[in-house]
Write an enzyme that holds these catalytic residues in place. Sequence first.
Site, PDB file in Angstrom:
ATOM      1  N   THR A 157      -0.385  -3.457  12.055  1.00 31.75           N
ATOM      2  CA  THR A 157       0.601  -3.654  11.030  1.00 31.75           C
ATOM      3  C   THR A 157       2.007  -2.604  11.277  1.00 31.75           C
ATOM      4  OG1 THR A 157      -1.038  -3.638   9.298  1.00 31.75           O
ATOM      5  CG2 THR A 157       1.303  -3.182   8.556  1.00 31.75           C
ATOM      6  N   GLY A 180      -3.524  -0.250  14.089  1.00 31.37           N
ATOM      7  CA  GLY A 180      -2.230  -0.150  14.672  1.00 31.37           C
ATOM      8  C   GLY A 180      -1.317  -1.460  14.505  1.00 31.37           C
ATOM      9  N   ASP A 234      -4.432   2.091  11.202  1.00 29.41           N
ATOM     10  CA  ASP A 234      -5.860   1.841  11.425  1.00 29.41           C
ATOM     11  C   ASP A 234      -5.811   1.225  12.823  1.00 29.41           C
ATOM     12  OD1 ASP A 234      -8.597   1.218  11.283  1.00 29.41           O
ATOM     13  OD2 ASP A 234      -8.440  -0.004   9.498  1.00 29.41           O
ATOM     14  N   ASP A 248      -5.492  -0.063  -2.411  1.00 36.63           N
ATOM     15  CA  ASP A 248      -6.664  -1.021  -3.246  1.00 36.63           C
ATOM     16  C   ASP A 248      -7.694  -1.362  -2.486  1.00 36.63           C
ATOM     17  OD1 ASP A 248      -4.834  -2.677  -1.691  1.00 36.63           O
ATOM     18  OD2 ASP A 248      -5.941  -4.412  -3.078  1.00 36.63           O
ATOM     19  N   GLY A 267       0.766  -1.212   0.053  1.00 36.71           N
ATOM     20  CA  GLY A 267       0.019   0.160  -0.096  1.00 36.71           C
ATOM     21  C   GLY A 267       0.802   1.342  -0.056  1.00 36.71           C
ATOM     22  N   ARG A 299      -5.219   1.298  -7.376  1.00 36.28           N
ATOM     23  CA  ARG A 299      -3.871   1.840  -7.007  1.00 36.28           C
ATOM     24  C   ARG A 299      -3.357   2.931  -7.602  1.00 36.28           C
ATOM     25  NH1 ARG A 299      -1.783  -1.836  -2.848  1.00 36.28           N
ATOM     26  NH2 ARG A 299      -2.359  -4.181  -3.249  1.00 36.28           N
TER      27      ARG A 299
HETATM   28  P1  IMP Z   1      -3.993  -1.814  10.679  1.00 34.71           P
HETATM   29  O1  IMP Z   1      -3.033  -2.984  10.973  1.00 34.71           O
HETATM   30  O2  IMP Z   1      -5.284  -2.117  11.218  1.00 34.71           O
HETATM   31  O3  IMP Z   1      -3.342  -0.429  11.431  1.00 34.71           O
HETATM   32  O4  IMP Z   1      -4.131  -1.397   9.069  1.00 34.71           O
HETATM   33  C1  IMP Z   1      -3.099  -0.923   8.325  1.00 34.71           C
HETATM   34  C2  IMP Z   1      -3.142  -1.797   6.963  1.00 34.71           C
HETATM   35  O5  IMP Z   1      -4.238  -1.982   6.539  1.00 34.71           O
HETATM   36  C3  IMP Z   1      -2.405  -0.699   6.229  1.00 34.71           C
HETATM   37  O6  IMP Z   1      -1.099  -1.062   6.028  1.00 34.71           O
HETATM   38  C4  IMP Z   1      -3.179  -0.511   4.870  1.00 34.71           C
HETATM   39  O7  IMP Z   1      -2.491  -1.403   3.900  1.00 34.71           O
HETATM   40  C5  IMP Z   1      -4.530  -1.304   5.386  1.00 34.71           C
HETATM   41  N1  IMP Z   1      -5.737  -0.419   5.285  1.00 34.71           N
HETATM   42  C6  IMP Z   1      -6.151  -0.123   6.449  1.00 34.71           C
HETATM   43  N2  IMP Z   1      -7.431   0.737   6.250  1.00 34.71           N
HETATM   44  C7  IMP Z   1      -7.352   1.014   4.969  1.00 34.71           C
HETATM   45  C8  IMP Z   1      -8.061   1.482   3.843  1.00 34.71           C
HETATM   46  O8  IMP Z   1      -8.974   2.374   4.135  1.00 34.71           O
HETATM   47  N3  IMP Z   1      -7.701   1.580   2.559  1.00 34.71           N
HETATM   48  C9  IMP Z   1      -6.783   0.602   2.143  1.00 34.71           C
HETATM   49  N4  IMP Z   1      -6.067   0.133   2.965  1.00 34.71           N
HETATM   50  C10 IMP Z   1      -6.122   0.213   4.351  1.00 34.71           C
HETATM   51 MG    MG Z   2      -0.331  -1.418   4.349  1.00 33.76          MG
END
Ligand code: IMP
Ligand code: MG
Length: 184
Positions: free
Chosen positions: A115, A113, A111, A167, A49, A173
């Site tokens: 990742t 957190g 989001d 995406d 992403g 993308r």
């Molecule tokens: P987390 O691990 O929940 O913080 O999510 C982070 C990962 O989820 C990011 O690296 C994004 O690749 C993907 N992600 C979270 N929200 C979105 C979104 O609204 N659009 C696209 N990718 C998202």
């Molecule tokens: Mg990502």
Amino acid sequence: MTAEAITNPDSGVEIVYSDEEIARRLEELALEIKSSGLKNLLVVAVLKGSFVFAADLIRALHRVGVAPEVDFLTLSSYKKSKTSSGRVEILRDLDLGVEGRNVLIVDDVLDSGRTLAFAKDLLTARGAALIRTCVLLEKQVPRAVDVEADFAAFECPDEFVVGYGMDVAHRYRELPFVGRITKH
Ligand code: IMP
Ligand code: MG
């Protein structure tokens, strides 16, 4: 196709942050990163992403006189769905070692957190000297884990966004702006 044409009511994608807004903000962000004084910087772009954001950010860094090394870490937690599976996996690892390095982790969206926390923990375990995090978008939602971004370009509404590298099921993308899907 022009942005107007892409964002006409029938296309199903509406602009949240335009390419001009993103470009302006990245120049500021590069200065913020430079001012933080990170020496011998290694940028770790979290794929897929962040590939467009990272590509623009490293060139903005160049314009303010920062010359980072760059590597890539492919992580996955979302698969094809729009909600997190809660599990983060390494799909492709870094080429470079990070021991003793000052690292800037670059990701698209913060989001839950999970990742970013996973990436930070991984690089900490490998002996990085200092880790900073930089995201394009910070979702205004409670985190599932205790992590925040040191640098963030924009706040993001709590909805799924696409474009500028991001995406849904490998689509959108290529859009030069960050948008929201208005139609499925
Ligand atoms: P987390 O691990 O929940 O913080 O999510 C982070 C990962 O989820 C990011 O690296 C994004 O690749 C993907 N992600 C979270 N929200 C979105 C979104 O609204 N659009 C696209 N990718 C998202
Ligand atoms: Mg990502």
